[in-house]
Design an enzyme around this catalytic site. Structure first.
Site, PDB file in Angstrom:
ATOM      1  N   ARG A  15       1.030  -1.134  -0.064  1.00  0.00           N
ATOM      2  CA  ARG A  15       0.276   0.291  -0.083  1.00  0.00           C
ATOM      3  C   ARG A  15       0.750   1.092   0.022  1.00  0.00           C
ATOM      4  O   ARG A  15       0.710   2.393  -0.415  1.00  0.00           O
ATOM      5  CB  ARG A  15      -0.785  -0.468   1.208  1.00  0.00           C
ATOM      6  CG  ARG A  15      -2.686  -0.518   0.806  1.00  0.00           C
ATOM      7  CD  ARG A  15      -3.428  -0.975   2.416  1.00  0.00           C
ATOM      8  NE  ARG A  15      -2.452  -1.850   3.095  1.00  0.00           N
ATOM      9  CZ  ARG A  15      -2.921  -2.362   4.619  1.00  0.00           C
ATOM     10  NH1 ARG A  15      -3.748  -1.273   4.779  1.00  0.00           N
ATOM     11  NH2 ARG A  15      -2.175  -3.031   5.146  1.00  0.00           N
ATOM     12  N   ASP A 102       7.704  -1.612  11.330  1.00  0.00           N
ATOM     13  CA  ASP A 102       6.341  -0.751  10.647  1.00  0.00           C
ATOM     14  C   ASP A 102       5.694   0.214  12.257  1.00  0.00           C
ATOM     15  O   ASP A 102       4.699   0.682  11.730  1.00  0.00           O
ATOM     16  CB  ASP A 102       5.792  -1.241   9.741  1.00  0.00           C
ATOM     17  CG  ASP A 102       4.139  -2.238   9.948  1.00  0.00           C
ATOM     18  OD1 ASP A 102       4.992  -2.812  11.082  1.00  0.00           O
ATOM     19  OD2 ASP A 102       3.597  -2.615   9.469  1.00  0.00           O
ATOM     20  N   ARG A 437      42.013  49.356 -11.390  1.00  0.00           N
ATOM     21  CA  ARG A 437      40.956  50.016 -11.931  1.00  0.00           C
ATOM     22  C   ARG A 437      41.684  49.980 -13.169  1.00  0.00           C
ATOM     23  O   ARG A 437      42.218  51.391 -13.317  1.00  0.00           O
ATOM     24  CB  ARG A 437      40.108  50.907 -11.231  1.00  0.00           C
ATOM     25  CG  ARG A 437      39.182  50.471  -9.969  1.00  0.00           C
ATOM     26  CD  ARG A 437      38.515  52.208  -9.416  1.00  0.00           C
ATOM     27  NE  ARG A 437      38.131  51.448  -8.130  1.00  0.00           N
ATOM     28  CZ  ARG A 437      37.825  52.333  -6.770  1.00  0.00           C
ATOM     29  NH1 ARG A 437      38.320  54.209  -7.308  1.00  0.00           N
ATOM     30  NH2 ARG A 437      37.291  52.273  -5.607  1.00  0.00           N
TER      31      ARG A 437
HETATM   32  C1  UD1 Z   1      -1.605  -8.787  12.524  1.00  0.00           C
HETATM   33  C2  UD1 Z   1      -1.537  -8.665  13.751  1.00  0.00           C
HETATM   34  C3  UD1 Z   1      -2.995  -8.681  14.597  1.00  0.00           C
HETATM   35  C4  UD1 Z   1      -2.912  -7.488  14.633  1.00  0.00           C
HETATM   36  C5  UD1 Z   1      -1.629  -6.738  13.398  1.00  0.00           C
HETATM   37  C6  UD1 Z   1      -1.291  -5.487  14.005  1.00  0.00           C
HETATM   38  C7  UD1 Z   1      -1.164 -11.669  13.161  1.00  0.00           C
HETATM   39  C8  UD1 Z   1      -2.128 -12.871  12.576  1.00  0.00           C
HETATM   40  N1  UD1 Z   1      -2.797 -10.415  13.380  1.00  0.00           N
HETATM   41  O1  UD1 Z   1      -2.112  -8.044  11.302  1.00  0.00           O
HETATM   42  O2  UD1 Z   1      -3.675  -9.649  15.225  1.00  0.00           O
HETATM   43  O3  UD1 Z   1      -4.135  -6.296  15.351  1.00  0.00           O
HETATM   44  O4  UD1 Z   1      -0.759  -6.825  13.677  1.00  0.00           O
HETATM   45  O5  UD1 Z   1      -1.297  -4.350  13.532  1.00  0.00           O
HETATM   46  O6  UD1 Z   1       0.017 -11.214  13.585  1.00  0.00           O
HETATM   47  N2  UD1 Z   1       5.402  -9.958   9.218  1.00  0.00           N
HETATM   48  C9  UD1 Z   1       6.309 -10.677   8.620  1.00  0.00           C
HETATM   49  N3  UD1 Z   1       5.906 -11.619   8.063  1.00  0.00           N
HETATM   50  C10 UD1 Z   1       5.259 -12.154   7.512  1.00  0.00           C
HETATM   51  C11 UD1 Z   1       3.873 -11.058   8.241  1.00  0.00           C
HETATM   52  C12 UD1 Z   1       4.401 -10.172   8.689  1.00  0.00           C
HETATM   53  O7  UD1 Z   1       7.910 -10.197   8.477  1.00  0.00           O
HETATM   54  O8  UD1 Z   1       4.995 -13.258   6.631  1.00  0.00           O
HETATM   55  C13 UD1 Z   1       5.466  -8.451   9.352  1.00  0.00           C
HETATM   56  C14 UD1 Z   1       5.035  -7.593   8.520  1.00  0.00           C
HETATM   57  O9  UD1 Z   1       5.969  -6.976   7.631  1.00  0.00           O
HETATM   58  C15 UD1 Z   1       4.813  -6.702   9.674  1.00  0.00           C
HETATM   59  C16 UD1 Z   1       4.070  -7.181  10.250  1.00  0.00           C
HETATM   60  O10 UD1 Z   1       4.472  -8.754  10.739  1.00  0.00           O
HETATM   61  O11 UD1 Z   1       6.073  -5.431   9.963  1.00  0.00           O
HETATM   62  C17 UD1 Z   1       2.826  -7.678  11.047  1.00  0.00           C
HETATM   63  O12 UD1 Z   1       2.488  -7.848   9.491  1.00  0.00           O
HETATM   64  P1  UD1 Z   1       1.195  -7.632   8.843  1.00  0.00           P
HETATM   65  O13 UD1 Z   1       0.297  -8.146   7.876  1.00  0.00           O
HETATM   66  O14 UD1 Z   1       0.849  -6.088   8.627  1.00  0.00           O
HETATM   67  O15 UD1 Z   1       0.189  -7.609   9.876  1.00  0.00           O
HETATM   68  P2  UD1 Z   1      -1.537  -7.634   9.911  1.00  0.00           P
HETATM   69  O16 UD1 Z   1      -2.641  -8.596   8.843  1.00  0.00           O
HETATM   70  O17 UD1 Z   1      -2.152  -5.910  10.321  1.00  0.00           O
HETATM   71 MG    MG Z   2      -0.149  -4.648   9.558  1.00  0.00          MG
END
Ligand code: UD1
Ligand code: MG
Length: 452
Positions: A15, A102, A437
């Site tokens: 995004r 993040d 000058r």
């Molecule tokens: C996650 C939480 C959710 C919480 C939210 C807060 C889970 C399943 N859900 O959801 O409960 O309310 O954060 O913002 O944990 N990342 C990795 N590897 C991956 C997936 C993610 O490193 O395979 C990292 C991302 O870079 C990020 C963080 O983990 O920094 C969160 O990942 P994101 O996909 O944003 O999780 P949400 O769906 O927002």
């Molecule tokens: Mg997130």
């Protein structure tokens, strides 16, 4: 107990709509991930381990000089899977604190209390959101104990009405986390290994899960797009301004100051609107910064005034100096006590001595200027011959008339006077008047051309 911090930073950040990986997007001039690493380091953990994946090369390169462990997650199968990649770096007898790359505004005290709450079992960090959409919801039993985290996409309508949400930050003794991660299944709406599923699994094992609640949703906001990035920038600005004001700095409008780095201020400093500070900046007592100034990696001693619209970079300014409006100090500019640089004066790699003045429309580059020197309007040090830079040296109490070109290398002796309009390419002796000058001539009876 020792603490290891794991930072999850492998996600893609689609995004942001940017070629730059999400965790390298700048907040207050520094990548998001750098804010998070710095906050983690305040706990003095045994190690900081970053789980990376998307934009791997750029991320590694940017942080090549940081003392962190790296764990590659490829492919990215969810937050639980991400933490599993870091397990090889963790010790059984320590606590792991898991934070997000993040979520840059989280405060050291918050993650410290989260780590403390996890001394004998998992602890999660929660917050009340007026609009909980998109977050995992915290499910509690009738007695108020945490029983599960349910992701938005897997939640029932009733669960979606819960306003207490998961910030994502979590801590757990490593020896408990390992088996909980091993048992994770990806049987959910997103087909991912959810870290959040360890909560219900721990509870099922009879282990209670502690919850630490933060007051401010802003502190734990996650940055997913440029709008949230701007919101975080504003929040950061307000936080920095509040802390400067608490320390006694007068900020004319706290909504119009940007500190992209570290700003140290003495007492009774005044900062007018739209000031931007970058890198390491130091302002002594009673320094006054006028509107629209940009100051980068510079030291300004007490009693000095920057008038409106000045730009300083890598400059050192002594006490009681006066700069601008529209003054520009470039790298290597050094102003000694009581000196003055006026409007449209550019100074680079130059020392301006005690009480010396260059008040108008002047370029001073590669020069050493003594004390009590007056540099007239429109003076230029011609420091560049097209290939090399050369130095101009001006002795104490010299007087350089207006519109003078000093063709370097050249020495102007102490107390010398240079007549206005001279192009000086040979050394001028001390104490004497030197002029260069053409002879002034008047053409008698000359007539202007008339229109035909
Ligand atoms: C996650 C939480 C959710 C919480 C939210 C807060 C889970 C399943 N859900 O959801 O409960 O309310 O954060 O913002 O944990 N990342 C990795 N590897 C991956 C997936 C993610 O490193 O395979 C990292 C991302 O870079 C990020 C963080 O983990 O920094 C969160 O990942 P994101 O996909 O944003 O999780 P949400 O769906 O927002
Ligand atoms: Mg997130």
């Amino acid at each position: 107990m020792d603490i290891s911090v794991v930072i999850l930073a492998a996600g893609q950040g689609t995004r942001m709509r940017s070629a730059l990986p999400k965790v390298l997007q700048p907040l207050a001039g520094r990548p998001l991930l750098e804010h998070v690493i710095s906050t983690a380091e305040t706990l003095k953990p045994r190690q900081v381990c970053v789980v990376y994946g998307h934009g791997a090369e750029q991320v590694l390169e940017h942080f090549s000089d940081r003392d962190v462990q790296w764990a590659l997650q490829e492919p990215q199968l969810g937050t639980g899977h991400a933490v599993q990649q870091a397990m090889q770096h963790l010790r059984e007898d320590e606590t792991v604190l898991i934070i997000y790359g993040d979520v840059p505004l989280v405060l050291p005290a918050t993650i410290e209390s989260l780590a403390k709450a996890a001394s004998d079992g998992p602890a999660i960090l929660t917050v009340i959101e007026t609009d909980p959409t998109g977050y995992g919801r915290i499910v509690r039993d009738p007695a108020g104990a945490v029983s599960a985290i349910v992701e938005e996409k897997d939640a029932t309508d009733d669960q979606r009405r819960i306003s207490e949400v998961n910030t994502g930050l979590l801590a757990c003794p490593v020896n408990q986390l390992g088996p909980l991660l091993d048992a994770l299944k990806a049987d959910n709406a997103q087909g991912e290994y959810y870290l959040t599923d360890i909560v219900a699994a721990a509870v099922a094992d009879g282990v209670s899960v502690a919850a630490v609640m933060v007051d401010s949703p802003t502190e734990v906001m996650g940055i997913n797009d440029k709008l949230q990035l701007a919101d975080a920038e504003r929040a950061y600005r307000e936080r920095v301004a509040a802390s400067l004001m608490t320390d006694g700095v007068t900020i004319v409008d706290p909504a119009r100051i940007d500190v992209r780095g570290t700003l140290n201020c003495g007492s009774d400093v005044i900062i007018d609107v739209n000031a931007v500070f970058e890198g390491e900046v130091e302002l002594g007592d009673n320094v006054s910064i006028g509107p629209n100034c940009v100051v980068k990696n510079s030291r300004i001693a007490s009693g000095t005034t920057l008038n409106a619209n000045c730009v300083l970079e890598d400059a050192v300014v002594g006490k009681d100096c006066d700069i601008g409006p529209f003054g520009r100090l470039r790298p290597g500019a050094e102003m000694k006590q009581g000196s003055r640089v006026g409007n449209f004066v550019e100074v680079k790699q130059t020392i301006l001595g005690v009480g010396s003045k260059a008040n108008h429309l002047t370029y001073l580059g590669d020069a050493v200027i003594g004390d009590g020197v007056n540099v007239g309007c429109g003076t230029i040090t011609c420091n560049y011959d097209g290939a090399n830079k050369h130095q101009t040296v001006i002795g104490d109490n010299a007087f350089i008339g207006s519109g003078v070109e000093l063709v370097a290398p050249v020495n102007i002796g102490a107390g010398a006077t240079i007549g206005a309009g001279s192009t000086v390419s040979k050394d001028a002796p001390a104490g004497e008047l030197t002029l260069e000058r053409a002879k002034q001539a008047t053409v008698k009876g000359w007539k202007r051309p008339a229109k035909q």
